[in-house]
Scaffold this active site. Structure first.
Site, PDB file in Angstrom:
ATOM      1  N   ARG B   7       0.833  -1.213   0.000  1.00 58.66           N
ATOM      2  CA  ARG B   7       0.000   0.000   0.000  1.00 58.66           C
ATOM      3  C   ARG B   7       0.863   1.257   0.000  1.00 58.66           C
ATOM      4  NH1 ARG B   7      -2.084   1.388   6.066  1.00 58.66           N
ATOM      5  NH2 ARG B   7      -0.591   0.132   7.193  1.00 58.66           N
ATOM      6  N   SER B  34      -5.224   5.226   5.193  1.00 54.95           N
ATOM      7  CA  SER B  34      -4.861   3.811   5.258  1.00 54.95           C
ATOM      8  C   SER B  34      -4.505   3.240   3.887  1.00 54.95           C
ATOM      9  CB  SER B  34      -6.012   2.996   5.851  1.00 54.95           C
ATOM     10  OG  SER B  34      -6.313   3.471   7.145  1.00 54.95           O
ATOM     11  N   GLU B  55     -19.277   2.725  -0.334  1.00 57.36           N
ATOM     12  CA  GLU B  55     -18.474   2.004  -1.323  1.00 57.36           C
ATOM     13  C   GLU B  55     -19.237   1.727  -2.616  1.00 57.36           C
ATOM     14  OE1 GLU B  55     -18.852   1.074   1.861  1.00 57.36           O
ATOM     15  OE2 GLU B  55     -16.886   1.590   2.679  1.00 57.36           O
ATOM     16  N   PHE B  80     -14.523  -4.256   1.514  1.00 53.42           N
ATOM     17  CA  PHE B  80     -15.660  -3.399   1.138  1.00 53.42           C
ATOM     18  C   PHE B  80     -15.703  -3.160  -0.366  1.00 53.42           C
ATOM     19  CE2 PHE B  80     -13.990  -1.885   5.355  1.00 53.42           C
ATOM     20  CZ  PHE B  80     -14.762  -2.787   6.067  1.00 53.42           C
ATOM     21  N   HIS B 106      -5.434  -3.791   2.438  1.00 53.67           N
ATOM     22  CA  HIS B 106      -5.872  -4.506   3.639  1.00 53.67           C
ATOM     23  C   HIS B 106      -6.558  -5.829   3.315  1.00 53.67           C
ATOM     24  CE1 HIS B 106      -4.946  -0.523   5.030  1.00 53.67           C
ATOM     25  NE2 HIS B 106      -5.037  -0.894   6.275  1.00 53.67           N
ATOM     26  N   ASP B 114      -7.724  -5.680  13.285  1.00 52.69           N
ATOM     27  CA  ASP B 114      -9.137  -5.387  12.975  1.00 52.69           C
ATOM     28  C   ASP B 114      -9.991  -6.656  12.922  1.00 52.69           C
ATOM     29  OD1 ASP B 114      -8.914  -2.688  13.017  1.00 52.69           O
ATOM     30  OD2 ASP B 114      -8.899  -2.411  10.835  1.00 52.69           O
ATOM     31  N   ARG B 164      -1.732  -4.642   3.902  1.00 52.31           N
ATOM     32  CA  ARG B 164      -1.490  -3.622   4.912  1.00 52.31           C
ATOM     33  C   ARG B 164      -0.062  -3.686   5.440  1.00 52.31           C
ATOM     34  NH1 ARG B 164      -2.664  -4.340  11.111  1.00 52.31           N
ATOM     35  NH2 ARG B 164      -1.825  -2.360  11.837  1.00 52.31           N
TER      36      ARG B 164
END
Lengths: 269, 311
Positions: B7, B34, B55, B80, B106, B114, B164
């Site tokens: 990322r 993020s 989204e 998402f 992620h 998470d 991530r």
């Protein structure tokens, strides 16, 4: 074009809708007929278009968010000369460019593939946003159904259109009060559409969606509104123009048989 | 070994695009810090759109932007992007073949703390099943940068899966990425290890262990999952006669399934899969989770020893 002539065009569009659905033996007459006057005003008066050059860069964009009203869009595109009118007979048939719901890669003049409700409006917001970012003059129009407003994405898109001050976007709500399973108010009540759209940041204009003069006046007014998108809440009658189809949910997704086609065309003379 | 999260490499690549490509517009759904699209915003704020936590609209708006001839990058977490917005991707991006670049971060269990609600283990499967969609899973930061450059030139919908956590850098700048072409990182004749994403470096580690045991493994980085490079896989398997697939994704529908499809149709050979065994992710430190879900070099070694016996 004079209002009288636009009214004639709307009638012509309705005739083509009936003929094509009769040939196809399936499809959606009710919501196609209810939007005919709005579409006639858009394509014969309001929008900047060049049917001989469908990809003309400066053209305005129309998105049929209520994609099941494909016959309505196909009729006006054929009448405007985007493709041969005989092709209308091939609606929904194997190999036809005229899919049950509009396909932008098959039909000249179709700006977005639609059919899954709510998504067309979201893409219209994207178009308008892009034109804003690149300081283009193109305007974007989307036709939505009232039942379609039950989709969550409609409100996500509405929020973003207002947030980004998209005054180049006009949503027109074909408010015919019916959806497949019955009255919108009974299937899933939408409450006050006027208040909802207002509170989402739209300039709302309420009109009779079958009155050409009112439609054109509303579209003119939308051009004067700065920094916010416009929602034209057009009260319509599902199946408008064909007496036995008017205001009846069962004509949402059923095609007329040959006798009914003849009867309808007689009324639409 | 240098470590960089894919990322972060994405953010760097976007920054370059923000300065050099006027057609690129970047969209995010309230996760720009993020996903690193915030790096783009810093250099080209006029071309950055925050859609908020929505989204579905993120994908619809991106489709509309693509329809005006521009190149939208739509980013959010893989869960998402491909889960919540699946049908918008399917109907408004892939079906009309619009030029939208969906770059999701992620992905997989290394989302970490998470937990399972956020750990996409189905995204490759979902995106791979959609016609017109190209699916790319870069192995490291260098490849991520190359991928972003290539997909800007390619016209059509693309899904890029990023992670991530920091991963070892395995390529140097001379590496040339091509859509639809695997890269063979290590030559060998006893077994083909085909991996994607963060598991490529684990596969290389496994190959070292195997080497000590006298097993010569060929290691392939399957960074383009779709279109799948059948030729590269088959060439390798015709030599090695057995395969282990390695992915940080459910074993159903991802890289392992793609390998099984190609083998079944062309050259049946024993296949073992390292991946998430049809369970959801959970909270924890990424490296600990990799251990827990058996996404490790030692598990790859186990599967290699197993598959060789089946030859």
């Amino acid at each position: 074009m004079e209002n009288k002539l636009i009214e004639e065009k709307a009638k012509e569009i309705r005739r083509e809708i009936i003929k094509m659905l009769g040939e196809a033996k399936s499809g959606h007459p009710g919501g196609s007929l209810s939007g005919a006057d709005i579409i006639a005003a858009l394509y014969y008066k309001e929008m900047k278009l060049d049917p001989s050059n469908p990809k003309w860069e400066d053209r305005d964009r129309f998105v049929m968010s209520k994609g099941h009203a494909a016959p309505l869009l196909y009729s006006v595109l054929a009448l405007k000369g985007y493709f041969d009118i005989d092709i209308l007979k091939t609606l929904r048939k194997t190999g036809s460019i005229l899919q049950g719901h509009p396909d932008m890669n098959k039909v000249p003049g179709v700006e977005m593939s639609t059919g899954s409700l709510g998504q067309g409006f979201s893409t219209a917001v994207g178009m308008a946003l892009s034109f804003k970012i690149y300081s283009k003059e193109n305007r974007v129009y989307a036709l939505l159904g009232d039942g379609e407003c039950q989709e969550g994405i409609v409100w996500e898109a509405a929020m973003s259109a207002a947030h980004y001050n998209l005054d180049n976007l006009v949503a027109i709500l074909d408010n015919n009060g019916l959806q497949i399973d019955g009255k919108c108010s009974e299937v899933m009540c939408l409450g006050s559409l006027q208040n909802k759209w207002k509170s989402f940041g739209f300039h709302v204009i309420e009109i009779d969606g079958h009155n050409i003069e009112q439609i054109i006046k509303a579209l003119d007014e939308a051009r004067t509104i700065k920094d916010k998108p416009t929602l034209i809440l057009a009260k319509t009658i599902k199946g408008k123009g064909v007496s036995f189809m008017e205001d009846r949910a069962e004509w949402h997704g059923a095609a007329p048989n040959m006798d009914q086609v003849a009867l309808a065309l007689e009324e639409l003379k | 070994m240098e470590q960089i999260a894919t990322r972060d490499a994405y953010g760097k690549a976007l920054k370059e695009l923000g300065l050099n490509n006027n057609d690129v517009i970047v969209l995010d759904a309230d996760l720009s810090k993020s996903t690193k699209t915030a790096d783009f915003k810093k250099v080209n704020p006029k071309h950055f759109i925050n859609i908020g936590i929505a989204e579905q609209n993120l994908m619809g708006v991106a489709a509309g932007i693509a329809a005006t001839g521009k190149i939208p990058f739509a980013s959010t977490f893989a869960m998402f992007a491909t889960g919540r917005a699946f049908e918008i991707i399917r109907n408004s991006i892939a079906y009309p073949k619009l030029n939208v670049k969906i770059v999701a971060t992620h992905s997989g269990v290394t989302v970490g703390e998470d937990g399972g609600s956020h750990a996409a283990i189905e995204d490759i499967s979902l995106m791979r099943s959609v016609p017109n969609m190209t699916v790319i899973v870069p192995a490291d930061g260098v490849e991520t940068g190359k991928v972003i450059q290539k997909i800007v030139e390619y016209k059509g919908p693309v899904y890029v899966r990023l992670g991530r956590s920091k991963v070892p850098v395995i390529y140097d700048d001379s590496y040339e990425f091509e859509i639809g072409k695997f890269s063979t990182l290590k030559r060998g004749s006893d077994v083909t290890i085909i991996a994607c994403g963060i598991m490529v470096s684990k596969a290389l580690e496994a190959a070292e262990i195997l080497n000590v045991k006298g097993i010569k493994a060929e290691v392939i980085n399957a960074s383009t999952i779709k279109p799948f490079d059948d030729k590269a896989l088959l060439e390798s398997v015709k030599k090695t006669k057995c395969v282990v697939s390695v992915e940080e994704h459910n074993i159903y529908g991802g890289l392992g399934s793609a390998v099984a499809e190609v083998l079944g149709r062309n050259f049946p050979a024993p296949l073992e899969m390292v991946g998430v065994m049809d369970v959801f992710g959970e909270s924890g430190a990424p490296e600990e989770l990799l251990e827990k879900f058996k996404l490790t070099p030692s598990e790859i070694v186990n599967k290699v020893e197993l598959v060789i016996k089946r030859k």
